[in-house]
Design a protein around this motif. Structure first.
Motif, PDB file in Angstrom:
ATOM      1  N   PRO B 313       0.852  -1.187   0.000  1.00  0.00           N
ATOM      2  CA  PRO B 313       0.000   0.000   0.000  1.00  0.00           C
ATOM      3  C   PRO B 313       0.888   1.237   0.000  1.00  0.00           C
ATOM      4  CG  PRO B 313      -0.772  -1.587   1.629  1.00  0.00           C
ATOM      5  CD  PRO B 313       0.546  -2.097   1.123  1.00  0.00           C
ATOM      6  N   GLY B 314       0.639   2.141  -0.928  1.00  0.00           N
ATOM      7  CA  GLY B 314       1.513   3.304  -1.090  1.00  0.00           C
ATOM      8  C   GLY B 314       2.196   3.297  -2.435  1.00  0.00           C
ATOM      9  N   VAL B 315       2.203   2.128  -3.092  1.00  0.00           N
ATOM     10  CA  VAL B 315       2.661   2.068  -4.480  1.00  0.00           C
ATOM     11  C   VAL B 315       1.429   2.283  -5.348  1.00  0.00           C
ATOM     12  CG1 VAL B 315       3.743   0.668  -6.263  1.00  0.00           C
ATOM     13  CG2 VAL B 315       4.497   0.457  -3.885  1.00  0.00           C
ATOM     14  N   MET B 316       1.450   3.328  -6.161  1.00  0.00           N
ATOM     15  CA  MET B 316       0.270   3.660  -6.964  1.00  0.00           C
ATOM     16  C   MET B 316       0.670   3.994  -8.388  1.00  0.00           C
ATOM     17  SD  MET B 316      -1.795   6.094  -4.311  1.00  0.00           S
ATOM     18  CE  MET B 316      -3.358   5.994  -5.116  1.00  0.00           C
ATOM     19  N   LEU B 317      -0.299   3.935  -9.277  1.00  0.00           N
ATOM     20  CA  LEU B 317      -0.059   4.354 -10.651  1.00  0.00           C
ATOM     21  C   LEU B 317       0.103   5.870 -10.687  1.00  0.00           C
ATOM     22  CD1 LEU B 317      -2.601   2.097 -12.553  1.00  0.00           C
ATOM     23  CD2 LEU B 317      -0.099   1.917 -12.559  1.00  0.00           C
ATOM     24  N   GLY B 333       0.056  10.562  -0.045  1.00  0.00           N
ATOM     25  CA  GLY B 333       1.250  10.308   0.771  1.00  0.00           C
ATOM     26  C   GLY B 333       1.837  11.620   1.213  1.00  0.00           C
ATOM     27  N   HIS B 334       2.894  11.530   2.059  1.00  0.00           N
ATOM     28  CA  HIS B 334       3.522  12.740   2.586  1.00  0.00           C
ATOM     29  C   HIS B 334       4.818  13.061   1.875  1.00  0.00           C
ATOM     30  CE1 HIS B 334       0.915  11.183   5.807  1.00  0.00           C
ATOM     31  NE2 HIS B 334       0.644  12.465   5.961  1.00  0.00           N
ATOM     32  N   LYS B 335       5.472  12.047   1.351  1.00  0.00           N
ATOM     33  CA  LYS B 335       6.713  12.262   0.622  1.00  0.00           C
ATOM     34  C   LYS B 335       6.774  11.191  -0.467  1.00  0.00           C
ATOM     35  CE  LYS B 335      11.572  13.195   1.367  1.00  0.00           C
ATOM     36  NZ  LYS B 335      12.736  12.973   2.233  1.00  0.00           N
ATOM     37  N   ALA B 336       7.141  11.621  -1.679  1.00  0.00           N
ATOM     38  CA  ALA B 336       6.943  10.718  -2.816  1.00  0.00           C
ATOM     39  C   ALA B 336       8.211  10.524  -3.633  1.00  0.00           C
ATOM     40  CB  ALA B 336       5.834  11.259  -3.723  1.00  0.00           C
ATOM     41  N   VAL B 337       8.241   9.398  -4.332  1.00  0.00           N
ATOM     42  CA  VAL B 337       9.175   9.169  -5.421  1.00  0.00           C
ATOM     43  C   VAL B 337       8.338   8.781  -6.633  1.00  0.00           C
ATOM     44  CG1 VAL B 337      10.847   7.476  -6.324  1.00  0.00           C
ATOM     45  CG2 VAL B 337      11.250   8.564  -4.119  1.00  0.00           C
ATOM     46  N   VAL B 338       8.756   9.272  -7.799  1.00  0.00           N
ATOM     47  CA  VAL B 338       8.090   8.870  -9.033  1.00  0.00           C
ATOM     48  C   VAL B 338       9.036   7.942  -9.782  1.00  0.00           C
ATOM     49  CG1 VAL B 338       7.143   9.660 -11.230  1.00  0.00           C
ATOM     50  CG2 VAL B 338       6.802  11.036  -9.165  1.00  0.00           C
ATOM     51  N   PHE B 339       8.502   6.820 -10.238  1.00  0.00           N
ATOM     52  CA  PHE B 339       9.308   5.840 -10.989  1.00  0.00           C
ATOM     53  C   PHE B 339       8.566   5.557 -12.282  1.00  0.00           C
ATOM     54  CE2 PHE B 339      10.612   1.084 -11.126  1.00  0.00           C
ATOM     55  CZ  PHE B 339      11.579   1.344 -12.086  1.00  0.00           C
ATOM     56  N   ALA B 340       9.106   6.064 -13.404  1.00  0.00           N
ATOM     57  CA  ALA B 340       8.391   5.922 -14.672  1.00  0.00           C
ATOM     58  C   ALA B 340       9.382   5.728 -15.797  1.00  0.00           C
ATOM     59  CB  ALA B 340       7.530   7.152 -14.941  1.00  0.00           C
ATOM     60  N   SER B 341       8.917   5.011 -16.817  1.00  0.00           N
ATOM     61  CA  SER B 341       9.798   4.697 -17.939  1.00  0.00           C
ATOM     62  C   SER B 341       9.519   5.606 -19.141  1.00  0.00           C
ATOM     63  CB  SER B 341       9.620   3.231 -18.334  1.00  0.00           C
ATOM     64  OG  SER B 341       8.276   2.981 -18.661  1.00  0.00           O
ATOM     65  N   HIS B 342       8.793   6.687 -18.914  1.00  0.00           N
ATOM     66  CA  HIS B 342       8.522   7.632 -20.005  1.00  0.00           C
ATOM     67  C   HIS B 342       8.147   8.980 -19.387  1.00  0.00           C
ATOM     68  CE1 HIS B 342       4.091   7.285 -19.515  1.00  0.00           C
ATOM     69  NE2 HIS B 342       4.501   6.215 -18.894  1.00  0.00           N
ATOM     70  N   ALA B 397       4.966  -1.574  10.001  1.00  0.00           N
ATOM     71  CA  ALA B 397       4.338  -2.707  10.685  1.00  0.00           C
ATOM     72  C   ALA B 397       2.947  -2.970  10.126  1.00  0.00           C
ATOM     73  CB  ALA B 397       4.274  -2.432  12.182  1.00  0.00           C
ATOM     74  N   SER B 398       2.224  -1.918   9.785  1.00  0.00           N
ATOM     75  CA  SER B 398       0.858  -2.124   9.279  1.00  0.00           C
ATOM     76  C   SER B 398       0.864  -2.401   7.779  1.00  0.00           C
ATOM     77  CB  SER B 398       0.004  -0.901   9.585  1.00  0.00           C
ATOM     78  OG  SER B 398       0.512   0.204   8.871  1.00  0.00           O
ATOM     79  N   GLY B 399       2.043  -2.524   7.185  1.00  0.00           N
ATOM     80  CA  GLY B 399       2.081  -2.954   5.794  1.00  0.00           C
ATOM     81  C   GLY B 399       2.270  -1.850   4.796  1.00  0.00           C
ATOM     82  N   GLY B 400       2.215  -0.590   5.195  1.00  0.00           N
ATOM     83  CA  GLY B 400       2.339   0.504   4.244  1.00  0.00           C
ATOM     84  C   GLY B 400       3.784   0.713   3.816  1.00  0.00           C
ATOM     85  N   LEU B 401       3.939   1.379   2.682  1.00  0.00           N
ATOM     86  CA  LEU B 401       5.273   1.640   2.137  1.00  0.00           C
ATOM     87  C   LEU B 401       6.025   2.606   3.051  1.00  0.00           C
ATOM     88  CD1 LEU B 401       7.082   1.330  -0.493  1.00  0.00           C
ATOM     89  CD2 LEU B 401       6.041   3.479  -1.226  1.00  0.00           C
ATOM     90  N   SER B 402       7.331   2.302   3.341  1.00  0.00           N
ATOM     91  CA  SER B 402       8.125   3.224   4.137  1.00  0.00           C
ATOM     92  C   SER B 402       9.420   3.629   3.459  1.00  0.00           C
ATOM     93  CB  SER B 402       8.434   2.615   5.514  1.00  0.00           C
ATOM     94  OG  SER B 402       9.239   1.464   5.361  1.00  0.00           O
ATOM     95  N   ALA B 403       9.893   2.842   2.511  1.00  0.00           N
ATOM     96  CA  ALA B 403      11.134   3.208   1.839  1.00  0.00           C
ATOM     97  C   ALA B 403      11.255   2.448   0.523  1.00  0.00           C
ATOM     98  CB  ALA B 403      12.345   2.893   2.720  1.00  0.00           C
ATOM     99  N   ASP B 423      13.605   7.214   2.237  1.00  0.00           N
ATOM    100  CA  ASP B 423      12.440   7.045   3.112  1.00  0.00           C
ATOM    101  C   ASP B 423      11.280   7.870   2.571  1.00  0.00           C
ATOM    102  OD1 ASP B 423      13.765   5.364   4.803  1.00  0.00           O
ATOM    103  OD2 ASP B 423      14.543   6.985   6.065  1.00  0.00           O
ATOM    104  N   ILE B 424      10.305   7.204   2.034  1.00  0.00           N
ATOM    105  CA  ILE B 424       9.116   7.875   1.475  1.00  0.00           C
ATOM    106  C   ILE B 424       7.911   6.985   1.763  1.00  0.00           C
ATOM    107  CG2 ILE B 424      10.255   9.102  -0.425  1.00  0.00           C
ATOM    108  CD1 ILE B 424       8.869   6.437  -1.948  1.00  0.00           C
ATOM    109  N   ASP B 425       6.683   7.523   1.601  1.00  0.00           N
ATOM    110  CA  ASP B 425       5.495   6.675   1.798  1.00  0.00           C
ATOM    111  C   ASP B 425       4.600   6.631   0.560  1.00  0.00           C
ATOM    112  OD1 ASP B 425       4.496   9.210   1.881  1.00  0.00           O
ATOM    113  OD2 ASP B 425       3.356   8.954   3.740  1.00  0.00           O
ATOM    114  N   LEU B 426       5.035   7.228  -0.559  1.00  0.00           N
ATOM    115  CA  LEU B 426       4.243   7.162  -1.786  1.00  0.00           C
ATOM    116  C   LEU B 426       5.178   6.949  -2.967  1.00  0.00           C
ATOM    117  CD1 LEU B 426       1.603   7.550  -3.445  1.00  0.00           C
ATOM    118  CD2 LEU B 426       2.108   9.990  -3.480  1.00  0.00           C
ATOM    119  N   LEU B 427       4.901   5.914  -3.738  1.00  0.00           N
ATOM    120  CA  LEU B 427       5.671   5.674  -4.948  1.00  0.00           C
ATOM    121  C   LEU B 427       4.698   5.658  -6.118  1.00  0.00           C
ATOM    122  CD1 LEU B 427       8.348   4.962  -6.342  1.00  0.00           C
ATOM    123  CD2 LEU B 427       7.799   2.554  -5.962  1.00  0.00           C
TER     124      LEU B 427
END
Lengths: 91, 1021
Positions: B313-317, B333-342, B397-403, B423-427
């Motif tokens: 949870p926290g990995v989104m399109l 999320g509060h802090k994000a990374v974007v991972f995209a191939s275009h 611990a609750s399963g959400g994305l942390s890094a 350390d981020i909670d949204l990808l």
């Protein structure tokens, strides 16, 4: 759902019709004196054409007439319909 | 109505942005998720409201029970499945993203016990390395005794949701609609298409699966005509809805294309924003749309990237992140990374920054990325890590994305190097877009792989629909709008309308809009990021069916090389989402394993429905009493008055018996039979099929359709006839009377009335059009009562002036005249074996006839009887009926071979001569009686040899019991059955009648199949 052009009632949805096998002029009922194997083929063996086919259909929820439909069995496109031989086309 | 959250004690919407979004902040809606009360606003979906409240963990997965959240924002979401409602309204596997938030909505997570956070089954996750694809089947199917024990447990652990057990209390309906142009999708292309078609005067239906119309124009920060795009959407919708030629259907999913412009669409009325939840009405409406032309403007679905731990949870399109920010004003999320191939990924970075959410990096596998969007992102100070990938994730611990860990990307490498953790909670991830071609492909079109755009494109040779916008290939927004206008005009013209000169102008797109910049830029063909040596998570291809990269590879190694086999073995794309986010990736991985290009691997077949349809909508109003039409005899009401108990027989409701003074079924039937056999009874036989046959060639026609001869039947006489199918098997039997030289009245069995009519019409139209014969079904035109019993003649003389003496009206005779003052046909025929008359009167007189006969017969002890007593008497008499005419029996099998004419030809004649059909060893009709004279023989029983009593299976089978009754008139139970070799071989011998399901075996003697009055002296009296 296919639209089938009934010669008497016009285009109607396929649920009003029943399929009745191949066009009887290409798949005629044998004479009573025909050999048994000819009869067996008539009753049990059907071509399963891919592409253009001439088929017998009946407008059961309408005029109850049997007629011939020219149809593509791949695309389901209906090219034409006509009454059985000897029956006047009302159109 | 609105209350500040702090006054109510309900937690505030912690992740709601301060401004923006297409939500109504003036109104607050309360809903519950897993027992917690939360709030949202009109305009929210359940998914956006959960995210606004910081709820990220919403489900546990199908196989491994790993924590899952919301990946996407639309119908493609594979993982955010919840259960809605309670009790009878419990609805499992509902997409949170497609559920309109309403006040009082109740939702629960699935697949977790005892709770979503502490799921016991997740304890097996450490074992998951030992549970590859096919593990359950491979492990538990041998030895065979284990599988029945293991299966229920496995099914409970691996599964989605539970079904409600009560009947559905909601109502549904169907509606048929016709239009010139159907437009599917109300994004920029669809709105333009509908508007342009209307400008040409077309009748238009515009349907969109979302409750809010506008598509990407609501999800992006687009400016049209120098104003927010939502303003333009409202203007066009205003034009459309104010015109009576247009039907606009929000929350309506066009689920399938069927032939010749026929489309099914499911309208979720309760999800429409304009539905008043208090007003009772159908919950859903299934539209049957017949469109002259159709414009598909279904857009495109984003593809996730596949890397270790991509299911947290926290990995989104990436596109969905923009929708949550812009349409719902939610910070996912509060802090994000974007991972995209275009380049699309950079749009998300721009929107995140604009919403005040820090972006730690944009990670891009392409090296040396330059262009308007990447440059704008760099200018904002966001680090761009081009030539890098995300290799793994960590969770809380609750399963959400942390890094996430960032690794240098080497094409062709197996392992990614040691990474750097952020350390981020949204990808936000994006691997490109797949045009939504499901509907396009439903009637046989085969989408074609395009190596340039790394996506399937429409089949140019098939598919009747116009494709507008992204579903016809990704393009800049101005081109999308223009393609919509052109498709709308083209469709209207093809539907036969004249095009206007101007009208429906395309709006102006700002030149610096990111939607103008991304199309046509370089894309990386990155399907699965290599796995680090030690990874925290699996690389999921299909998040709903829990299929990993390794599963696809294993399936290939085990020889499942066809894409269809891969799908069935791994369940890839077989979930309720039908692989909308996973199929293409799975296909490319299979192609890589096979070392073949993607076009040679092919695709699986797209089938309707596009998204699941609730069964209630398919049923519509055809439930309960409306499930099927009910046929009632013209004598129904008068028999109900007489105390009849009815039974459904096909569509008919037939009186089964007439209990008196608390009689049981058996007691009533005993009495009805005894009274009829000793005195007189009457029974409704209006159910029999009746066909009126007229014309100079009528007798010749009957000659050709019945096995026996008809030309010699005199006027005023009735004959029993047997009709065969062309293959020599009995189709039906019945009596036919000659009313005049050229006029016959045929009866058929109740069950075959329609089939016989069709059979005769087919023969007349297709085989023998030269015969001058006309057929009319008169089943519903006549009411028919059979009077049976030794006193039936006496009763008849009370009510008619007709001469009904044995001389004037002998057995198998017919007379016409008044009965009870009603014009009638009186047939001297008998099914019961007694002296009997069948009286037919026009249907409207039936009730009067019944009342007058009842009155006249009371002095003679007349009883009405039902279908049970009728059945008992015909079995005692040995008449064949439905159970004997089961489509597998010949006239010879039924003991009616003598009827078959050798002097003429008839339908079934030639194939009846086949040696196998005259083999003396065929099962033939016999009678059976229990040796002890008491034990009932059950219909459906098998007949075996006495020496096989108690033998272990398999036991050679000699035949079966077709009909059986207690034999009240003969003093012991009797049965009809088919026995190999028939009477010739078995007369007076003993066989075993066995019913293995009940464990009974009864010794029975084989006798001729006539138990009662075999000489026929009673019916001939």
């Amino acid at each position: 759902m296919m639209l089938i052009p009934c010669p008497w009632c016009g285009p109607r949805p396929r649920v009003e019709f029943t399929y009745g096998g191949p066009d009887p002029s290409t798949h005629p009922r044998p004479a009573d004196t025909a050999p048994l194997d000819v009869w067996t083929r008539y009753v049990y063996e059907r071509d399963n054409p891919k592409g253009e086919a001439r088929e017998l259909w009946r407008h059961g929820a309408g005029c109850r007439q049997w007629f011939v439909v020219e149809r593509d069995t791949v695309t389901h496109a209906v090219a034409a319909s006509e009454p059985l031989p000897g029956v006047e086309d009302p159109r | 109505m609105t209350k500040a959250p702090d006054e109510t004690g309900i937690a505030p919407q912690a992740c709601r942005l301060e401004t923006g979004g297409h939500i109504d902040r003036d109104r607050t809606l309360r809903f519950r998720f897993d027992g917690r009360t939360l709030t949202g606003h009109p305009g929210d979906t359940l998914a956006s409201a959960l995210l606004a409240n910081g709820v990220r963990l919403v489900a546990r997965s199908f196989k491994y029970h790993t924590p899952r959240g919301i990946l996407a924002e639309g119908a493609e979401d594979p993982s955010g499945l919840v259960a809605l409602g309670r009790g009878a309204r419990h609805e499992p596997n509902t997409r949170a993203t497609m559920t309109t938030l309403t006040d009082g909505l109740e939702a629960r997570s699935q697949n977790a016990w005892p709770s979503l956070r502490w799921d016991a089954a997740a304890l097996m996750r450490p074992l998951s390395a030992f549970m590859p694809v096919g593990f359950y089947y491979k492990t538990f199917q041998w030895p065979p005794q284990v599988w029945p024990l293991a299966e229920p447990v496995l099914r409970r652990m691996a599964g989605l949701g539970t079904s409600p057990r009560q009947p559905d209390p909601d109502t549904y309906e169907h509606r048929t609609a016709h239009c010139d142009v159907l437009v599917v999708g109300a994004g920029p292309a669809g709105l333009m298409a509908a508007w342009a078609a209307l400008a040409a005067g077309a009748r238009v239906i515009l349907a969109d699966e979302r409750a809010s119309l506008g598509g990407c124009l609501l999800k992006e920060r687009t400016v049209l005509n120098d104003a927010p795009a939502a303003d333009w959407v409202q203007t066009v919708l205003g034009e459309l809805t104010s015109d009576s030629r247009v039907t606009v259907l929000p929350a309506t999913t066009v689920t399938g294309q069927h032939d010749h412009g026929f489309w099914l669409a499911a309208e979720r009325i309760y999800d429409r924003p304009d539905t008043d939840p208090a007003a009772a009405g159908p919950r859903q409406r299934l539209w049957h749309i017949r469109a002259k032309q159709t414009v598909l403007a279904t857009g495109a679905i984003e593809r996730p990237l596949v890397f270790a731990g991509n299911d947290r949870p926290g990995v989104m399109l990436a596109g969905s992140v923009r929708a949550y920010l812009n349409q719902y004003a939610v910070a996912p999320g509060h802090k994000a990374v974007v991972f995209a191939s275009h380049d699309e990924g950079y749009r998300t970075a721009l929107d995140l920054v604009a919403a005040g959410i820090p972006v730690a990096a944009v990670v891009d596998p392409r090296a040396d990325v330059r262009g308007p969007l990447p440059d704008r992102v760099r200018a904002l100070g966001v680090p761009v890590r081009d030539g890098y990938v995300i290799g793994d994730t960590r969770g809380t611990a609750s399963g959400g994305l942390s890094a996430v860990s960032v690794h240098r990307y080497r094409t062709g490498g197996d392992m990614v190097s040691v990474g750097e953790w952020l350390d981020i909670d949204l990808l936000a991830t994006s691997g490109g877009w797949n045009p939504t071609l499901h509907l396009h492909a439903h009637t046989g079109a085969r989408p074609i792989w395009d190596a340039e755009t790394l996506a399937f494109q429409p089949d140019p040779d098939r598919g009747p629909a116009w494709l507008a916008g992204a579903c016809g290939g990704l393009k800049p927004l101005d081109a999308v709008l223009l393609s919509g206008r052109e498709a709308g005009r083209g469709a209207a013209e093809a539907a036969g309308l004249r095009l206007p000169e101007g009208g429906s102008p395309c709006p102006t797109v700002a030149p610096d809009d990111p939607a103008q910049a991304t199309a046509g830029t370089r894309r990386a063909a990155l399907w699965a990021v290599p796995k680090p040596a030690v990874a925290n998570g699996k690389r999921f291809v299909d998040l709903q069916s829990d299929v990993t990269v390794e599963d696809v590879a294993l399936a290939h190694r085990e020889g499942l090389e066809s894409v269809e086999h891969l799908k069935r073995y791994t369940a890839l794309g077989m979930g309720t989402d039908q692989g909308k986010t996973s199929n293409v990736t799975g296909l490319t991985l299979l192609a890589a394993a096979r070392h073949q290009p993607i076009p040679e691997v092919g695709t699986t077949t797209f089938r309707a429905p596009y998204t699941p349809i609730t069964l209630g909508a398919l049923a519509g109003t055809a439930t309960g009493e409306q499930f099927a039409p009910v046929r009632r005899s013209p004598l129904h009401d008068v028999q109900a008055e007489a105390g009849a108990v009815f039974q459904a027989t096909g569509l008919w409701l037939r009186p089964r018996f007439f209990p008196r003074d608390g009689e049981t079924l058996a007691e009533a039937v005993q009495r009805e039979v005894r009274t009829t056999r000793e005195r007189v009874g009457m029974v409704d036989v209006s159910f029999l099929g009746k066909i009126d046959i007229q014309g100079p060639d009528a007798a010749e026609f009957l000659n050709r359709v019945y096995v026996n001869g008809w030309t010699g039947l005199p006027v005023g006489k009735v004959r029993y006839g047997l009709m065969l199918r062309e293959d020599g098997m009995v189709l039906d039997d019945g009596t036919t009377a000659r009313l005049a030289e050229d006029h016959f009245a045929m009866t058929t069995t109740t069950a075959n009335a329609g089939r016989v009519m069709e059979h005769l019409e087919h023969a007349l139209q297709v085989y023998w059009p030269e015969l001058d014969v006309r057929l009319v079904s008169t089943t519903d035109a006549w009411a028919a009562i059979a009077l049976a019993g030794p006193r039936s003649r006496q009763l008849l003389t009370f009510v008619t002036d007709l001469d009904v003496s044995n001389d004037a009206l002998p057995f198998m005779g017919v007379a016409t005249g008044d009965v009870c003052g009603i014009p009638a046909r009186v047939f001297r025929i008998s099914f019961s074996g007694e002296l009997a008359y069948e009286i037919n009167v026009p249907a409207g007189y039936g009730e009067t006839l019944w009342r007058r006969l009842s009155q006249a017969g009371s002095a003679l002890g007349l009883t009405p009887y039902g279908s049970e007593a009728l059945g008992v008497m015909r079995i005692e008499k040995g008449h064949v009926a439905g159970p004997e005419l089961d489509g597998r029996t010949t006239p010879h099998d039924l003991g009616l071979g003598r009827m078959v004419s050798t002097k003429k030809s008839f339908i079934g004649h030639r194939l009846l001569e086949r040696p196998a059909l005259t083999d003396p060893d065929r099962p033939r009709l016999v009678g059976l009686v229990p040796e002890d004279g008491r034990t009932r023989l059950l219909a459906g029983s098998q007949i075996i040899a006495v020496e096989h009593a108690g033998a272990p299976p398999p036991i050679p089978r000699l035949g079966h019991i077709s009909s059986a009754c207690s034999g009240p008139s003969v003093g012991h139970p009797v049965a009809l059955g088919f026995l190999t070799g028939g009477l010739e071989q078995w007369a007076d011998q003993t066989v075993l009648v066995t019913y293995p399901l009940k464990g009974t075996q009864v010794r029975a003697r084989v006798v001729p199949p006539q138990f009662y009055d075999p000489e026929g002296s009673r019916q001939n009296a």
